[in-house]
Design an enzyme around this catalytic site. Sequence first.
Site, PDB file in Angstrom:
ATOM      1  N   GLU A 174     -21.067  22.973 -29.293  1.00  0.00           N
ATOM      2  CA  GLU A 174     -20.252  23.904 -28.485  1.00  0.00           C
ATOM      3  C   GLU A 174     -19.606  25.023 -29.313  1.00  0.00           C
ATOM      4  O   GLU A 174     -18.399  25.264 -29.199  1.00  0.00           O
ATOM      5  CB  GLU A 174     -19.167  23.125 -27.726  1.00  0.00           C
ATOM      6  CG  GLU A 174     -19.729  22.218 -26.657  1.00  0.00           C
ATOM      7  CD  GLU A 174     -18.680  21.602 -25.725  1.00  0.00           C
ATOM      8  OE1 GLU A 174     -17.469  21.731 -25.980  1.00  0.00           O
ATOM      9  OE2 GLU A 174     -19.095  20.980 -24.727  1.00  0.00           O
ATOM     10  N   GLU A 293     -24.537  16.574 -22.938  1.00  0.00           N
ATOM     11  CA  GLU A 293     -23.249  16.078 -22.421  1.00  0.00           C
ATOM     12  C   GLU A 293     -23.231  16.332 -20.923  1.00  0.00           C
ATOM     13  O   GLU A 293     -23.313  17.489 -20.490  1.00  0.00           O
ATOM     14  CB  GLU A 293     -22.057  16.784 -23.073  1.00  0.00           C
ATOM     15  CG  GLU A 293     -21.815  16.370 -24.506  1.00  0.00           C
ATOM     16  CD  GLU A 293     -20.525  16.924 -25.100  1.00  0.00           C
ATOM     17  OE1 GLU A 293     -19.533  17.083 -24.361  1.00  0.00           O
ATOM     18  OE2 GLU A 293     -20.540  17.215 -26.311  1.00  0.00           O
TER      19      GLU A 293
HETATM   20  O1  AHR Z   1     -17.049  14.631 -24.375  1.00  0.00           O
HETATM   21  C1  AHR Z   1     -15.785  15.189 -24.598  1.00  0.00           C
HETATM   22  C2  AHR Z   1     -15.851  16.581 -25.203  1.00  0.00           C
HETATM   23  O2  AHR Z   1     -16.352  17.478 -24.256  1.00  0.00           O
HETATM   24  C3  AHR Z   1     -16.746  16.770 -26.395  1.00  0.00           C
HETATM   25  O3  AHR Z   1     -16.137  16.467 -27.595  1.00  0.00           O
HETATM   26  C4  AHR Z   1     -17.058  18.238 -26.337  1.00  0.00           C
HETATM   27  O4  AHR Z   1     -18.296  18.537 -26.913  1.00  0.00           O
HETATM   28  C5  AHR Z   1     -16.974  18.579 -24.877  1.00  0.00           C
HETATM   29  O5  AHR Z   1     -16.232  19.708 -24.639  1.00  0.00           O
END
Ligand code: AHR
Length: 501
Positions: A174, A293
Amino acid sequence: MTATARLTLDPAFRIAPVEPRLFGSFVEHMGRCVYTGVFEPGHPAADADGFRTDVLELTRELGVTLVRYPGGNFVSNYRWEDGVGPVEERPARLDLAWRSLEGNAFGLNEFMAWAAKAGVEPMMALNLGTRGVAEALELVEYANYPGGTRLSDLRRAHGVDKPHDVRLWCLGNELDGPWQMGHKTAREYGRLAAETARALKRFDQDLSLVACGSSNSGMPTFGSWEAEVLEAAYEMVDYISLHAYYDPSDGDADSFLASGADMDHMIRSIAATADHVGAKLRSRRKIKLSFDEWNVWYQSRFRGESSLEWAAHPRLIEDDYDVTDAVVVGSLLITLLRNADRVGVACQAQLANVIAPIRTEPGGPAWRQSIFHPFALTARHARGEVLRVEPECAAIATARYGEVPAIWATATREEATGEIALFVVNRDRRGPCALDVTLPAGLVPAEHLELADEDPAARNSAADPDRVAPRPGTGLRLDGRHASLTLPPASWTIVRFAPQE
Ligand code: AHR
């Protein structure tokens, strides 16, 4: 009047093989995912390595195939060297991402040992926030080179003789996000990703590399970030990442139940962006998508990192999931399968305690949250090829995503057994839907399970761990090549059809 819908299952309409890497998860050094989640020396269920065997068993039952590690935001200020070697010599550090104290008792080699016991493929993230090409190469040498060099011999001195041979690496996390340690512009990151990828592929050209896409589709640079990064790194990387969390907190349940439509749109948008860059570069390569994610997250309850007090593995974002959340998770898995020709990796975030299907108490029990069930059943039964399924059904008006189909479905077919698994969600909370399924000749229903409840807010807990679980569906009828069943309001259903004996 009950709504009606119909769909056809036809083995000739194939999308792509079911990629096992679609059933990935994520272990971040965040909150209690690692410490008192997967790792708790001294717990009555801990093995000799300190791994909780109750969590290992649930991980296997969940059907997870791959686990991304060690972050997340955590990785962008992480020194992997802190987590290897004699535990008593490992330094305590500040984790700036989550304002947590990191003792480093669990690191790379512990994770690899845990992954082997869990039977999952490791997916490692590199720190491209505060670190760069040199440190990435050093980690890969430590992890993957057999021996005879300083870092591979260091690994052997740490008791790991054989290389870990990690095949899948994330080039940071990210980095478009201003919250990220070492946040970068697309131009800065694209160049760093390209140079890191070039060096890593010089080490081993068969490594699979994931470039960071946008942190979410609401980022101001969504789309242009991916284009600029891929313009720099297209020939060197294999995947571009996507992240999406769906938040039920605002009470707009219709939009929330339509989250899969948004995920679908996001996948198509980024696939189109990648293909556009490929066309401009006259490349023959196709970049795949790594949805590394995704989940339901009651994000608006989280007051932000700066509100956190410094602490070691505090309770962070331990969301309790209800029936509707489980239906949405089921619909997101349907979306990933529907896009199996493009999405090659996907990781539900996270595995234990932190927005997770598995919950634990320190020194206490581990249990399945509601969202555990659609994941476990999909991972177990989605086998073979994904079939194209296009239900004919009514539309639902949503405030966030406009009109979406009320029925969202996918199916898979296993060539060896001839079995077809149908996964279907009724997004309509106001009423059931009578579904007619046209089947190939010779198939009969073998199993029919559904996740639905008169109380859509029902949840599991340590005291009542099985309050929400899949129940056998009722009333499924077969008439020649037609199966008919009723989908309850706001429900997730699996029906397995097998050749008649
Ligand atoms: O999964 C929680 C967080 O969400 C992670 O660390 C990040 O990559 C995302 O913003």
